[in-house]
Design a protein around this motif. Structure first.
Motif, PDB file in Angstrom:
ATOM      1  N   UNK A  86       1.086  -1.170   0.001  1.00  0.00           N
ATOM      2  CA  UNK A  86      -0.001  -0.292  -0.105  1.00  0.00           C
ATOM      3  C   UNK A  86       0.952   1.471  -0.616  1.00  0.00           C
ATOM      4  N   UNK A  87       1.822   0.963   1.143  1.00  0.00           N
ATOM      5  CA  UNK A  87       2.556   2.576   1.000  1.00  0.00           C
ATOM      6  C   UNK A  87       3.780   2.781  -0.992  1.00  0.00           C
ATOM      7  N   UNK A  88       4.495   1.636  -1.193  1.00  0.00           N
ATOM      8  CA  UNK A  88       4.670   1.783  -2.275  1.00  0.00           C
ATOM      9  C   UNK A  88       2.955   2.512  -3.714  1.00  0.00           C
ATOM     10  N   UNK A  89       2.433   2.312  -3.223  1.00  0.00           N
ATOM     11  CA  UNK A  89       1.306   2.244  -4.012  1.00  0.00           C
ATOM     12  C   UNK A  89       0.582   3.280  -3.673  1.00  0.00           C
ATOM     13  N   UNK A  90       0.928   4.460  -2.690  1.00  0.00           N
ATOM     14  CA  UNK A  90       0.150   5.349  -2.247  1.00  0.00           C
ATOM     15  C   UNK A  90       0.162   6.543  -3.029  1.00  0.00           C
ATOM     16  N   UNK A 129       5.212  -2.653  -6.212  1.00  0.00           N
ATOM     17  CA  UNK A 129       4.814  -3.302  -4.896  1.00  0.00           C
ATOM     18  C   UNK A 129       4.880  -4.615  -5.437  1.00  0.00           C
ATOM     19  N   UNK A 130       4.821  -5.555  -6.096  1.00  0.00           N
ATOM     20  CA  UNK A 130       5.478  -6.747  -6.221  1.00  0.00           C
ATOM     21  C   UNK A 130       6.287  -6.589  -6.375  1.00  0.00           C
ATOM     22  N   UNK A 131       7.121  -6.113  -7.125  1.00  0.00           N
ATOM     23  CA  UNK A 131       9.020  -6.564  -6.652  1.00  0.00           C
ATOM     24  C   UNK A 131       9.082  -6.414  -5.741  1.00  0.00           C
ATOM     25  N   UNK A 132       8.332  -5.157  -4.938  1.00  0.00           N
ATOM     26  CA  UNK A 132       9.207  -4.841  -3.526  1.00  0.00           C
ATOM     27  C   UNK A 132       8.937  -6.473  -3.059  1.00  0.00           C
ATOM     28  N   UNK A 133       7.290  -6.332  -2.889  1.00  0.00           N
ATOM     29  CA  UNK A 133       7.215  -8.315  -2.166  1.00  0.00           C
ATOM     30  C   UNK A 133       8.187  -9.369  -2.276  1.00  0.00           C
ATOM     31  N   UNK A 134       8.535  -9.132  -3.455  1.00  0.00           N
ATOM     32  CA  UNK A 134       9.064 -10.062  -4.072  1.00  0.00           C
ATOM     33  C   UNK A 134      10.823 -10.186  -3.190  1.00  0.00           C
ATOM     34  N   UNK A 152      -1.708   0.337 -12.273  1.00  0.00           N
ATOM     35  CA  UNK A 152      -0.772  -0.578 -12.548  1.00  0.00           C
ATOM     36  C   UNK A 152       0.528  -0.454 -12.667  1.00  0.00           C
ATOM     37  N   UNK A 153       1.030  -0.273 -13.166  1.00  0.00           N
ATOM     38  CA  UNK A 153       2.537  -0.050 -12.409  1.00  0.00           C
ATOM     39  C   UNK A 153       2.832   0.317 -11.514  1.00  0.00           C
ATOM     40  N   UNK A 154       2.021   0.640 -10.676  1.00  0.00           N
ATOM     41  CA  UNK A 154       2.644   0.881  -8.979  1.00  0.00           C
ATOM     42  C   UNK A 154       2.595  -0.463  -8.453  1.00  0.00           C
ATOM     43  N   UNK A 155       1.382  -1.105  -8.574  1.00  0.00           N
ATOM     44  CA  UNK A 155       1.225  -2.916  -8.164  1.00  0.00           C
ATOM     45  C   UNK A 155       2.360  -2.817  -8.902  1.00  0.00           C
ATOM     46  N   UNK A 156       2.599  -3.551  -9.719  1.00  0.00           N
ATOM     47  CA  UNK A 156       3.977  -4.207 -10.531  1.00  0.00           C
ATOM     48  C   UNK A 156       4.681  -3.812  -9.689  1.00  0.00           C
TER      49      UNK A 156
END
Length: 171
Positions: free
Chosen positions: A92-96, A113-118, A107-111
């Motif tokens: 959420x903080x990356x997508x904010x 955020x996914x990279x950050x999760x990885x 969509x790019x912010x979600x991607x």
């Protein structure tokens, strides 16, 4: 917080748990958990999306079997793959910054955020793995813990975006 907002957070937390239980078998089993996490953030916004993910994590730590494989407890989070769950709290903080931008930015912010999760999950995995006295090979970890999930997770993000666009005005 009003009742409606609390109910939305609770419903999305329950959806994350439900989607964590839905497993697609394979050499590396896949769940729909990522779909629900990003749907919660996209539907509720960064703050309430964070609360939905945090409630899900707290419920699992408290002993409710909400994690994949009907597992629960702090041991799941402290285990080798627990960093991927904790990494969801970063999303959420990356997508904010992109929450009120155009569709492509969201969509790019979600991607991102996914990279950050990885990244967070992989570093956590490496730490837990090496603390057990085992040798660590980053390529092997990436091939086991990240690469098989990239395409399915991108599809889940696209699906969560499409669903959130349809439901945003209805909730």
């Amino acid at each position: 917080m009003n009742v409606k907002r609390i109910c939305k957070i609770g419903i999305l937390s329950a959806l994350i748990a439900l989607c964590a239980w839905i497993t697609i078998p394979g050499p590396v089993p896949f769940t729909l958990q990522t779909f629900a996490v990003f749907l919660a953030i996209m539907l509720l916004g960064w703050k309430d999306g964070f609360f939905a993910v945090a409630v899900y994590v707290v419920l699992g730590v408290a002993g409710l079997p909400v994690f994949s494989g009907f597992r629960s407890g702090i041991g799941v989070l402290l285990g080798a793959t627990g960093g991927y769950i904790v990494g969801f709290l970063l999303a959420p903080f990356i997508m904010l910054p992109f929450e009120r931008r155009g569709r492509a930015a969201r969509i790019l912010s979600a991607a991102a955020a996914l990279v950050a999760c990885y990244v967070f999950g992989t570093l956590w995995y490496a730490f837990v793995y090496m603390s057990g006295g085992k040798e660590f090979d980053i390529l092997s970890v990436l091939l086991a813990c990240v690469v098989p999930f990239i395409i399915p997770d991108v599809i889940k993000i696209a699906l969560s975006f499409a669903v959130s666009e349809r439901l945003r005005d209805k909730i």
